[in-house]
Design a protein around this motif. Structure first.
Motif, PDB file in Angstrom:
ATOM      1  N   MET A  21       0.796  -1.098   0.067  1.00 33.80           N
ATOM      2  CA  MET A  21      -0.134  -0.111  -0.065  1.00 33.80           C
ATOM      3  C   MET A  21       1.008   1.236  -0.007  1.00 33.80           C
ATOM      4  SD  MET A  21      -1.194  -2.560   1.781  1.00 33.80           S
ATOM      5  CE  MET A  21      -1.093  -2.322   3.620  1.00 33.80           C
ATOM      6  N   PHE A  22       0.368   2.427  -0.457  1.00 31.73           N
ATOM      7  CA  PHE A  22       1.223   3.482  -0.588  1.00 31.73           C
ATOM      8  C   PHE A  22       0.286   4.485   0.046  1.00 31.73           C
ATOM      9  CE2 PHE A  22       2.702   0.924  -4.277  1.00 31.73           C
ATOM     10  CZ  PHE A  22       4.019   1.156  -4.139  1.00 31.73           C
ATOM     11  N   ARG A  23       1.084   5.104   0.991  1.00 30.57           N
ATOM     12  CA  ARG A  23       0.114   6.146   1.951  1.00 30.57           C
ATOM     13  C   ARG A  23       0.637   7.562   1.755  1.00 30.57           C
ATOM     14  NH1 ARG A  23      -0.647   4.612   8.149  1.00 30.57           N
ATOM     15  NH2 ARG A  23      -2.513   5.733   8.634  1.00 30.57           N
ATOM     16  N   THR A  24      -0.331   8.392   1.495  1.00 30.20           N
ATOM     17  CA  THR A  24       0.219   9.721   1.192  1.00 30.20           C
ATOM     18  C   THR A  24       0.618  10.573   2.499  1.00 30.20           C
ATOM     19  OG1 THR A  24      -1.960  10.741   1.723  1.00 30.20           O
ATOM     20  CG2 THR A  24      -1.480   9.742  -0.405  1.00 30.20           C
ATOM     21  N   ASN A  25       1.232  11.706   2.519  1.00 28.48           N
ATOM     22  CA  ASN A  25       1.528  12.554   3.701  1.00 28.48           C
ATOM     23  C   ASN A  25       0.359  13.006   4.584  1.00 28.48           C
ATOM     24  OD1 ASN A  25       0.561  14.669   1.933  1.00 28.48           O
ATOM     25  ND2 ASN A  25       2.393  16.021   2.461  1.00 28.48           N
ATOM     26  N   GLY A  26      -0.930  12.861   3.871  1.00 34.56           N
ATOM     27  CA  GLY A  26      -2.311  13.230   4.272  1.00 34.56           C
ATOM     28  C   GLY A  26      -2.896  12.173   5.179  1.00 34.56           C
ATOM     29  N   GLY A  27      -2.269  11.047   5.072  1.00 32.66           N
ATOM     30  CA  GLY A  27      -2.784   9.630   5.299  1.00 32.66           C
ATOM     31  C   GLY A  27      -3.698   8.858   4.768  1.00 32.66           C
ATOM     32  N   THR A  28      -3.893   9.406   3.484  1.00 28.42           N
ATOM     33  CA  THR A  28      -4.952   8.474   2.797  1.00 28.42           C
ATOM     34  C   THR A  28      -3.965   7.514   1.941  1.00 28.42           C
ATOM     35  OG1 THR A  28      -4.602  10.361   0.959  1.00 28.42           O
ATOM     36  CG2 THR A  28      -6.707  10.238   2.471  1.00 28.42           C
ATOM     37  N   TYR A  29      -4.613   6.640   1.099  1.00 25.44           N
ATOM     38  CA  TYR A  29      -4.120   5.611   0.434  1.00 25.44           C
ATOM     39  C   TYR A  29      -4.247   5.963  -0.988  1.00 25.44           C
ATOM     40  CZ  TYR A  29      -2.980   3.123   4.882  1.00 25.44           C
ATOM     41  OH  TYR A  29      -2.578   2.728   6.008  1.00 25.44           O
ATOM     42  N   TRP A  30      -3.335   5.326  -1.877  1.00 27.14           N
ATOM     43  CA  TRP A  30      -3.469   5.162  -3.211  1.00 27.14           C
ATOM     44  C   TRP A  30      -4.455   4.092  -3.438  1.00 27.14           C
ATOM     45  CZ3 TRP A  30       1.394   4.482  -6.863  1.00 27.14           C
ATOM     46  CH2 TRP A  30       2.221   5.544  -6.713  1.00 27.14           C
ATOM     47  N   THR A  31      -5.490   4.130  -4.480  1.00 28.07           N
ATOM     48  CA  THR A  31      -6.554   3.266  -4.433  1.00 28.07           C
ATOM     49  C   THR A  31      -6.980   3.431  -6.043  1.00 28.07           C
ATOM     50  OG1 THR A  31      -8.688   2.572  -3.780  1.00 28.07           O
ATOM     51  CG2 THR A  31      -8.466   4.943  -4.276  1.00 28.07           C
ATOM     52  N   LEU A  32      -7.461   2.183  -6.636  1.00 24.31           N
ATOM     53  CA  LEU A  32      -8.024   2.081  -7.784  1.00 24.31           C
ATOM     54  C   LEU A  32      -9.428   2.370  -7.811  1.00 24.31           C
ATOM     55  CD1 LEU A  32      -7.461   0.478 -10.715  1.00 24.31           C
ATOM     56  CD2 LEU A  32      -8.419  -1.445  -9.596  1.00 24.31           C
ATOM     57  N   VAL A  33      -9.541   3.212  -9.004  1.00 23.45           N
ATOM     58  CA  VAL A  33     -10.995   3.802  -8.748  1.00 23.45           C
ATOM     59  C   VAL A  33     -11.565   3.271 -10.428  1.00 23.45           C
ATOM     60  CG1 VAL A  33     -10.816   5.822  -7.581  1.00 23.45           C
ATOM     61  CG2 VAL A  33     -10.248   5.880  -9.897  1.00 23.45           C
ATOM     62  N   SER A  34     -12.971   3.705 -10.777  1.00 24.36           N
ATOM     63  CA  SER A  34     -13.410   3.447 -11.933  1.00 24.36           C
ATOM     64  C   SER A  34     -12.588   3.661 -13.142  1.00 24.36           C
ATOM     65  CB  SER A  34     -14.909   3.857 -11.948  1.00 24.36           C
ATOM     66  OG  SER A  34     -14.730   5.227 -12.125  1.00 24.36           O
ATOM     67  N   HIS A  35     -12.537   2.926 -14.320  1.00 23.03           N
ATOM     68  CA  HIS A  35     -11.925   3.092 -15.557  1.00 23.03           C
ATOM     69  C   HIS A  35     -10.484   3.032 -15.361  1.00 23.03           C
ATOM     70  CE1 HIS A  35     -16.071   4.171 -17.042  1.00 23.03           C
ATOM     71  NE2 HIS A  35     -16.101   5.358 -16.291  1.00 23.03           N
ATOM     72  N   GLY A  36      -9.919   2.322 -14.370  1.00 20.83           N
ATOM     73  CA  GLY A  36      -8.499   2.221 -14.150  1.00 20.83           C
ATOM     74  C   GLY A  36      -7.763   3.390 -13.390  1.00 20.83           C
ATOM     75  N   GLY A  37      -8.422   4.380 -12.932  1.00 19.70           N
ATOM     76  CA  GLY A  37      -7.682   5.438 -12.642  1.00 19.70           C
ATOM     77  C   GLY A  37      -7.041   5.098 -11.242  1.00 19.70           C
ATOM     78  N   ILE A  38      -5.895   5.946 -10.739  1.00 17.93           N
ATOM     79  CA  ILE A  38      -5.398   5.764  -9.367  1.00 17.93           C
ATOM     80  C   ILE A  38      -5.558   7.053  -8.752  1.00 17.93           C
ATOM     81  CG2 ILE A  38      -3.371   5.312  -8.251  1.00 17.93           C
ATOM     82  CD1 ILE A  38      -4.232   2.808  -9.676  1.00 17.93           C
ATOM     83  N   GLN A  39      -6.134   6.999  -7.635  1.00 18.24           N
ATOM     84  CA  GLN A  39      -6.241   8.135  -6.786  1.00 18.24           C
ATOM     85  C   GLN A  39      -5.774   7.852  -5.477  1.00 18.24           C
ATOM     86  OE1 GLN A  39     -10.388   9.638  -7.241  1.00 18.24           O
ATOM     87  NE2 GLN A  39     -10.233  10.204  -9.422  1.00 18.24           N
ATOM     88  N   SER A  40      -5.506   9.215  -4.761  1.00 19.35           N
ATOM     89  CA  SER A  40      -5.029   8.935  -3.322  1.00 19.35           C
ATOM     90  C   SER A  40      -5.908   9.333  -2.475  1.00 19.35           C
ATOM     91  CB  SER A  40      -3.812   9.865  -3.242  1.00 19.35           C
ATOM     92  OG  SER A  40      -4.048  11.165  -3.279  1.00 19.35           O
TER      93      SER A  40
END
Length: 204
Positions: A16-35
């Motif tokens: 898992m990849f955690r941001t400096n804000g404490g959220t994680y990278w995640t797979l969203v619809s259509h293959g996008g990666i968001q944090s």
């Protein structure tokens, strides 16, 4: 904003990849990666493929993460090409202490080799070099792999080693010969393991 904490799941060994804000990278619809993920779930877990100086990431949809022209990360690729290769740089590890299944890595008293079964440890310096790492000994000399596969600690020139974070709290280290470092039966550090197993995984 460009610094992430890599966390390895103990059971699946996915990352898992955690941001400096404490959220994680995640797979969203259509293959996008968001944090945007606030909790760890299947879509926040990625497989890392260790490819020498670069890594490739595979999302939970079975697709590789790539960089799109607009800078967006998307998990839409079936194979690894230039757009799917990423440089991973450790920024919080200037020092290296290694412990294997038989003990710590330490300079051998009477030679340029390294012991892998000691009750005391030596502290080595870790220097980043374009996806590889140079390991510097206590006396300012560098690690290298001899023609016989021994890891030696008295090199004048740095030699590339590759760190692979394969399990929670454990790292595999590959020499330039493509073999993993392991401690042999006599307690000598060698670069001669074809696969990663308990003898070639190190607490760091």
């Amino acid at each position: 904003m460009e610094t992430f904490q890599m966390e390895i799941d103990k059971e699946s060994k996915k990352c898992m990849f955690r941001t400096n804000g404490g959220t994680y990278w995640t797979l969203v619809s259509h293959g996008g990666i968001q944090s945007t993920a606030t909790e760890v779930e299947a879509n926040t877990m990625f497989d890392i493929e260790w490819l020498g100086r670069r890594v490739a990431l595979k999302a939970s949809n079975g697709k590789y993460v790539c960089t799109k022209k607009n800078g967006q990360l998307s998990a839409v690729s079936d194979s690894v090409g230039d757009d799917e290769l990423f440089l991973m740089k450790l920024i919080n590890r200037p020092m290296l202490i290694l412990r294997g299944e038989n003990g710590f890595v330490c300079h051998h008293k009477n030679s340029n080799t390294l012991d892998s079964n000691r009750s005391v440890y030596d502290i080595f310096s870790l220097l980043f070099s374009d996806g590889a790492y140079h390991i510097k000994s206590v006396g300012g000399k560098f690690w290298y792999v001899s023609s016989s596969g021994l890891v030696c600690s008295d090199g004048d020139k740095p030699e590339d080693f590759y760190l692979e974070f394969l399990e929670h709290g454990r790292v595999g280290i590959k020499g330039k010969n493509g073999k993993y470092l392991r401690g042999d039966q006599g307690g000598t550090l060698k670069s001669d393991a074809a696969d990663s197993d308990s003898s070639s995984l190190w607490e760091y």
